[in-house]
Design a protein around this motif. Sequence first.
Motif, PDB file in Angstrom:
ATOM      1  N   VAL A  34       0.847  -1.194   0.000  1.00 37.00           N
ATOM      2  CA  VAL A  34       0.000   0.000   0.000  1.00 37.00           C
ATOM      3  C   VAL A  34       0.885   1.248   0.000  1.00 37.00           C
ATOM      4  CG1 VAL A  34      -1.901   1.192   1.138  1.00 37.00           C
ATOM      5  CG2 VAL A  34      -1.711  -1.311   1.306  1.00 37.00           C
ATOM      6  N   HIS A  35       0.629   2.146  -0.945  1.00 35.39           N
ATOM      7  CA  HIS A  35       1.469   3.331  -1.145  1.00 35.39           C
ATOM      8  C   HIS A  35       1.076   4.488  -0.228  1.00 35.39           C
ATOM      9  CE1 HIS A  35      -1.750   5.501  -3.203  1.00 35.39           C
ATOM     10  NE2 HIS A  35      -2.002   4.404  -3.891  1.00 35.39           N
ATOM     11  N   GLY A  36       1.760   5.623  -0.412  1.00 38.17           N
ATOM     12  CA  GLY A  36       1.588   6.785   0.446  1.00 38.17           C
ATOM     13  C   GLY A  36       0.528   7.762   0.003  1.00 38.17           C
ATOM     14  N   ILE A  37       0.463   8.899   0.683  1.00 36.38           N
ATOM     15  CA  ILE A  37      -0.680   9.801   0.624  1.00 36.38           C
ATOM     16  C   ILE A  37      -0.882  10.439  -0.754  1.00 36.38           C
ATOM     17  CG2 ILE A  37       0.614  11.800   1.489  1.00 36.38           C
ATOM     18  CD1 ILE A  37      -1.976  12.491   3.133  1.00 36.38           C
ATOM     19  N   THR A  38       0.178  10.807  -1.458  1.00 37.19           N
ATOM     20  CA  THR A  38       0.016  11.360  -2.809  1.00 37.19           C
ATOM     21  C   THR A  38       0.722  10.489  -3.842  1.00 37.19           C
ATOM     22  OG1 THR A  38       1.980  12.789  -2.705  1.00 37.19           O
ATOM     23  CG2 THR A  38      -0.092  13.707  -1.874  1.00 37.19           C
ATOM     24  N   LEU A  98       1.044  -7.784   4.760  1.00 38.05           N
ATOM     25  CA  LEU A  98       0.784  -6.460   4.201  1.00 38.05           C
ATOM     26  C   LEU A  98       1.969  -5.551   4.473  1.00 38.05           C
ATOM     27  CD1 LEU A  98      -2.189  -7.596   5.290  1.00 38.05           C
ATOM     28  CD2 LEU A  98      -2.915  -5.381   4.423  1.00 38.05           C
ATOM     29  N   ALA A  99       2.336  -4.761   3.462  1.00 33.49           N
ATOM     30  CA  ALA A  99       3.391  -3.763   3.598  1.00 33.49           C
ATOM     31  C   ALA A  99       2.803  -2.409   3.252  1.00 33.49           C
ATOM     32  CB  ALA A  99       4.566  -4.089   2.681  1.00 33.49           C
ATOM     33  N   LEU A 124       5.812  -2.066   8.134  1.00 30.22           N
ATOM     34  CA  LEU A 124       5.533  -0.634   8.106  1.00 30.22           C
ATOM     35  C   LEU A 124       6.795   0.074   7.627  1.00 30.22           C
ATOM     36  CD1 LEU A 124       3.795  -0.342  11.606  1.00 30.22           C
ATOM     37  CD2 LEU A 124       2.747  -0.899   9.398  1.00 30.22           C
ATOM     38  N   ILE A 125       6.659   0.919   6.612  1.00 27.00           N
ATOM     39  CA  ILE A 125       7.827   1.524   5.970  1.00 27.00           C
ATOM     40  C   ILE A 125       7.728   3.041   6.085  1.00 27.00           C
ATOM     41  CG2 ILE A 125       9.164   1.648   3.825  1.00 27.00           C
ATOM     42  CD1 ILE A 125       7.459  -0.985   3.068  1.00 27.00           C
ATOM     43  N   ASP A 126       8.454   3.579   7.018  1.00 23.43           N
ATOM     44  CA  ASP A 126       8.480   5.022   7.284  1.00 23.43           C
ATOM     45  C   ASP A 126       7.074   5.582   7.492  1.00 23.43           C
ATOM     46  OD1 ASP A 126      10.680   6.633   7.826  1.00 23.43           O
ATOM     47  OD2 ASP A 126      10.378   7.869   6.056  1.00 23.43           O
ATOM     48  N   GLY A 127       6.271   4.848   8.191  1.00 26.32           N
ATOM     49  CA  GLY A 127       4.914   5.270   8.509  1.00 26.32           C
ATOM     50  C   GLY A 127       4.297   4.333   9.515  1.00 26.32           C
ATOM     51  N   GLY A 128       3.299   4.825  10.239  1.00 29.56           N
ATOM     52  CA  GLY A 128       2.591   3.988  11.203  1.00 29.56           C
ATOM     53  C   GLY A 128       2.529   4.605  12.585  1.00 29.56           C
ATOM     54  N   GLY A 281      17.276   1.184  -0.292  1.00 32.69           N
ATOM     55  CA  GLY A 281      16.042   1.059   0.471  1.00 32.69           C
ATOM     56  C   GLY A 281      15.195  -0.110   0.020  1.00 32.69           C
ATOM     57  N   ALA A 282      15.061  -0.272  -1.307  1.00 28.01           N
ATOM     58  CA  ALA A 282      14.237  -1.364  -1.828  1.00 28.01           C
ATOM     59  C   ALA A 282      14.764  -2.715  -1.392  1.00 28.01           C
ATOM     60  CB  ALA A 282      14.170  -1.287  -3.351  1.00 28.01           C
ATOM     61  N   SER A 283      16.092  -2.854  -1.329  1.00 28.64           N
ATOM     62  CA  SER A 283      16.684  -4.108  -0.866  1.00 28.64           C
ATOM     63  C   SER A 283      16.327  -4.367   0.593  1.00 28.64           C
ATOM     64  CB  SER A 283      18.206  -4.055  -1.030  1.00 28.64           C
ATOM     65  OG  SER A 283      18.813  -5.222  -0.501  1.00 28.64           O
ATOM     66  N   ALA A 284      16.386  -3.320   1.420  1.00 27.76           N
ATOM     67  CA  ALA A 284      16.038  -3.475   2.832  1.00 27.76           C
ATOM     68  C   ALA A 284      14.568  -3.835   3.000  1.00 27.76           C
ATOM     69  CB  ALA A 284      16.366  -2.191   3.598  1.00 27.76           C
ATOM     70  N   VAL A 285      13.699  -3.196   2.212  1.00 25.99           N
ATOM     71  CA  VAL A 285      12.266  -3.493   2.286  1.00 25.99           C
ATOM     72  C   VAL A 285      11.999  -4.919   1.825  1.00 25.99           C
ATOM     73  CG1 VAL A 285      10.002  -2.907   1.348  1.00 25.99           C
ATOM     74  CG2 VAL A 285      11.569  -1.080   2.055  1.00 25.99           C
ATOM     75  N   ALA A 286      12.643  -5.333   0.732  1.00 25.74           N
ATOM     76  CA  ALA A 286      12.447  -6.695   0.233  1.00 25.74           C
ATOM     77  C   ALA A 286      12.863  -7.724   1.289  1.00 25.74           C
ATOM     78  CB  ALA A 286      13.241  -6.898  -1.055  1.00 25.74           C
ATOM     79  N   GLN A 287      13.970  -7.483   1.959  1.00 27.03           N
ATOM     80  CA  GLN A 287      14.405  -8.412   3.000  1.00 27.03           C
ATOM     81  C   GLN A 287      13.406  -8.467   4.153  1.00 27.03           C
ATOM     82  OE1 GLN A 287      18.612  -7.820   4.118  1.00 27.03           O
ATOM     83  NE2 GLN A 287      18.897  -6.870   2.131  1.00 27.03           N
ATOM     84  N   ALA A 288      12.836  -7.310   4.511  1.00 27.24           N
ATOM     85  CA  ALA A 288      11.825  -7.286   5.571  1.00 27.24           C
ATOM     86  C   ALA A 288      10.573  -8.048   5.154  1.00 27.24           C
ATOM     87  CB  ALA A 288      11.475  -5.843   5.931  1.00 27.24           C
ATOM     88  N   ILE A 289      10.188  -7.929   3.889  1.00 30.05           N
ATOM     89  CA  ILE A 289       9.024  -8.665   3.390  1.00 30.05           C
ATOM     90  C   ILE A 289       9.277 -10.172   3.465  1.00 30.05           C
ATOM     91  CG2 ILE A 289       7.758  -9.216   1.269  1.00 30.05           C
ATOM     92  CD1 ILE A 289       7.842  -6.206   0.612  1.00 30.05           C
ATOM     93  N   VAL A 290      10.470 -10.591   3.089  1.00 33.89           N
ATOM     94  CA  VAL A 290      10.802 -12.016   3.172  1.00 33.89           C
ATOM     95  C   VAL A 290      10.766 -12.488   4.624  1.00 33.89           C
ATOM     96  CG1 VAL A 290      12.632 -13.717   2.801  1.00 33.89           C
ATOM     97  CG2 VAL A 290      12.123 -12.019   1.030  1.00 33.89           C
ATOM     98  N   ARG A 291      11.281 -11.658   5.541  1.00 31.24           N
ATOM     99  CA  ARG A 291      11.202 -12.027   6.970  1.00 31.24           C
ATOM    100  C   ARG A 291       9.748 -12.163   7.411  1.00 31.24           C
ATOM    101  NH1 ARG A 291      15.726  -8.467   7.364  1.00 31.24           N
ATOM    102  NH2 ARG A 291      14.432  -6.679   7.929  1.00 31.24           N
ATOM    103  N   ALA A 292       8.897 -11.255   6.936  1.00 29.24           N
ATOM    104  CA  ALA A 292       7.485 -11.310   7.305  1.00 29.24           C
ATOM    105  C   ALA A 292       6.836 -12.585   6.785  1.00 29.24           C
ATOM    106  CB  ALA A 292       6.751 -10.085   6.765  1.00 29.24           C
ATOM    107  N   LEU A 293       7.188 -12.984   5.582  1.00 26.82           N
ATOM    108  CA  LEU A 293       6.636 -14.215   5.013  1.00 26.82           C
ATOM    109  C   LEU A 293       7.079 -15.446   5.796  1.00 26.82           C
ATOM    110  CD1 LEU A 293       7.122 -13.387   1.233  1.00 26.82           C
ATOM    111  CD2 LEU A 293       4.923 -13.737   2.371  1.00 26.82           C
TER     112      LEU A 293
END
Length: 306
Positions: A34-38, A98-99, A124-128, A281-293
């Motif tokens: 899910v993306h950001g506000i604008t 969910l990310a 949660l990526i720079d928000g929450g 950043g995308a690499s860090a987010v991808a790794q977090a998604i894999v951890r979540a899975l």
Amino acid sequence: MYPIERTDVPVAGGALATFRLGDGPARADPVVAVHGITANSRCWLAVARALGGRAVLLAPDLRGRGASNRLPAPYGMEAYARDLLALLDHFGLDRAVLAGHSLGGYAVARFAADHPERVRAVVLIDGGLSAPVPEGVDPQAVAAAVLGPALVRLRLTFERPGAYHDWWRAHPAFAHGDVSDEDLIAYADHDLVGDPPELRSSVGEEVVRADVAELFELGTPALRLEVPAELLCAERGMVDDPNPLQPPSLAEPWAAAAPASRRTLRVSGVNHYTLVMGPVGASAVAQAIVRALQSPAVGRVLRSAG
């Protein structure tokens, strides 16, 4: 480049445009992003690429944005939670990872807090999280100060797509050239509506103001999360400034309050935008998604233990 598949998910008032990004295994459950506000769904292109086939993303354009910009009010967290529930039901996802980036982090936290039985884990990526706002402060004024160029952009028109590309290239968050020009153009083009010479952003200012009206409550759902959750924090802010949106003073107490199920990670060398759109950043987010899975599905256990 992998093909981008669109699915229109029936929701109140019309259809939520949702896009499958990435080359992950066909039988694997996708991650809802899910993306950001604008922003729009194309902010996730670098993350989908960084996943390298380990997962695919289902990235909706939130109502009032991108290809979902014709969806009517109401906007806000309750409406987005209903739309996300419709998305999970439409794709037959009983429990999903969910990310969410920026405002998407607040939307994901709200959904996971309200529907923990439908969530395996959240990223949660720079928000929450939200800092307390002094009494009497106008939330719209706070938003204007924080969002800056993002709000100004909604009032601008552009003669041609190239002019909009140039506007984004000049944005302080992208000044270092960390984001591929191909991704930046795809992101910008997906946002444009109208006809030359009066092209404009798909995001109406009334959509943003409706979301900002909830400023005082936005961070509350993340405090009551019962599912595994990881918060990634950018080192720098929205205009590559030294003021991160999720500072350690917010992130560390949140994680310490539930150490068995919460984790926070500060990502160096990125700002609010490049945390998802740049390679580091995308690499860090991808790794977090894999951890979540891979995380244990403890949502129901935590809920019953409470």
